[in-house]
Design a protein around this motif. Structure first.
Motif, PDB file in Angstrom:
ATOM      1  N   GLN A   1     -19.683 116.511 -12.762  1.00  0.00           N
ATOM      2  CA  GLN A   1     -19.865 117.466 -11.464  1.00  0.00           C
ATOM      3  C   GLN A   1     -21.193 118.462 -11.890  1.00  0.00           C
ATOM      4  O   GLN A   1     -22.091 118.653 -11.025  1.00  0.00           O
ATOM      5  N   GLU A   2     -21.539 119.027 -13.219  1.00  0.00           N
ATOM      6  CA  GLU A   2     -22.591 119.801 -13.657  1.00  0.00           C
ATOM      7  C   GLU A   2     -23.917 119.004 -13.221  1.00  0.00           C
ATOM      8  O   GLU A   2     -24.656 119.652 -12.616  1.00  0.00           O
ATOM      9  N   GLY A   3     -24.174 117.649 -13.694  1.00  0.00           N
ATOM     10  CA  GLY A   3     -25.258 117.128 -13.411  1.00  0.00           C
ATOM     11  C   GLY A   3     -25.446 116.965 -12.207  1.00  0.00           C
ATOM     12  O   GLY A   3     -26.884 116.872 -11.531  1.00  0.00           O
ATOM     13  N   ALA A   4     -24.653 116.658 -11.371  1.00  0.00           N
ATOM     14  CA  ALA A   4     -24.816 116.498  -9.843  1.00  0.00           C
ATOM     15  C   ALA A   4     -25.091 117.965  -8.855  1.00  0.00           C
ATOM     16  O   ALA A   4     -26.099 117.628  -8.180  1.00  0.00           O
ATOM     17  N   GLU A   5     -24.642 118.937  -9.660  1.00  0.00           N
ATOM     18  CA  GLU A   5     -25.055 120.194  -9.147  1.00  0.00           C
ATOM     19  C   GLU A   5     -26.334 120.708  -9.412  1.00  0.00           C
ATOM     20  O   GLU A   5     -27.179 121.467  -8.783  1.00  0.00           O
TER      21      GLU A   5
END
Length: 322
Positions: free
Chosen positions: A272-276
């Motif tokens: 999720q961090e990469g997506a954000e």
């Protein structure tokens, strides 16, 4: 796994056009073929809803008297010569580099686990098929009963052969009573990677006992008619920069052969961090600003997680892919 019939009107039309354009058929026979084909246009419209494409082909076929009289063997419809954007529907299907289907499935509440078990068994065997490049199983993060099966084949024979395989037939029978609504499929061709081989996982092993769940987005973009090439030109550098992000695993760009103004971006992130972090990147902002003058409708995004493959190596694209 919803490719429909054991054959496609697109494949039939594509083979017919190849024979017509080859120049091996004399002019008289060519005109006879066109006249005969007009008789079945109504039937085609009723069964496949493709009469417009057939009529375009037949009209140009009958209008090719100059080529016929001159003995030319290089005859081709003007739409074919003018490039992909103006091809007929049949021509676009015939020119596909990859045969991609995104199958949307809505499963009855409480049947999700049973559906997933049957689908995993089907996927494990499907990736062994000669023409298969990927068989991804995704589940919506917002609606647990909503699944997407992404099937990618290197040629038009792949999905036809898949429908004859025992593992597909077993899957179809097993899940028949699990459907909350009839499943549907959308067809796509690849823009990036340029070659269908760019979809093939480099990993031999696609599953492990302790799965890794990715953040996957299907982003649907509908551009204004005439803006297709401009969209591709701004999206290719965007995709190539995106796969360089530390948290990104792949960034595919697809175009509909049925409606060329429609595109699908498949974005896969490790977490999720990469997506954000992605929307903060300069290349995303540049692409978003360019898109503002091209889009015909609001962008639609669907968020998924993966069940197959269930490890990063099954998703990672070669960073040097073109």
């Amino acid at each position: 796994s919803s490719w429909g019939l054991g054959f496609t009107p697109q494949s039939i039309g594509a083979r017919a056009m190849q024979g017509i354009r080859s120049g091996r058929w004399p002019g008289q026979r060519r005109r006879l073929l066109g006249a005969s084909a007009l008789l079945i246009v109504a039937w085609v419209d009723v069964v496949f809803g493709l009469s417009a494409a057939f009529t375009t082909l037949i009209t140009e076929l009958l209008a090719s008297d100059r080529s016929v009289r001159s003995g030319s063997v290089s005859w081709a419809p003007s739409s074919f010569r003018s490039g992909r954007g103006r091809m007929s529907r049949l021509e676009r299907h015939a020119a596909r580099e990859a045969h991609i289907a995104v199958v949307d499935v809505n499963v009855t509440l409480g049947k999700e686990d049973a559906f997933l078990t049957a689908s995993l068994a089907n996927a494990r065997e499907s990736v062994k098929e000669a023409s298969n490049l990927r068989f991804d199983i995704l589940q919506s993060r917002e609606v647990p009963g909503s699944f997407a099966l992404v099937e990618i084949y290197r040629d038009e024979g792949g999905p036809l052969q898949h429908k004859e395989e025992s593992h597909y037939l077993a899957w179809r029978e097993t899940v028949a009573d699990m459907m909350a609504s009839p499943r549907s499929a959308s067809q796509w061709d690849t823009v990036f990677p340029k070659s269908s081989s760019g979809y093939k996982p480099s990993a031999v092993i696609l599953e492990r006992d302790f799965p890794a769940y990715m953040e996957i987005f299907h982003v649907f973009v509908d551009v204004l008619p005439g803006k297709e090439q401009a969209f591709i030109e701004v999206t290719l550098p965007y995709a190539k920069e995106s796969i360089k992000e530390e948290g990104n695993l792949r960034f595919d760009v697809m175009q509909s052969p049925d409606e060329p103004t429609k595109f699908l971006l498949v974005e896969v992130y490790r977490s999720q961090e990469g997506a954000e972090l992605h929307p903060r990147r300069k290349h995303y902002v540049t692409w978003r600003n360019a898109l503002a003058t091209m889009k015909a409708a609001p962008v639609v995004s669907k968020r998924y997680t993966n069940h197959f493959p269930n490890l990063p190596a099954g998703w990672k694209v070669d960073p040097d892919v073109q």
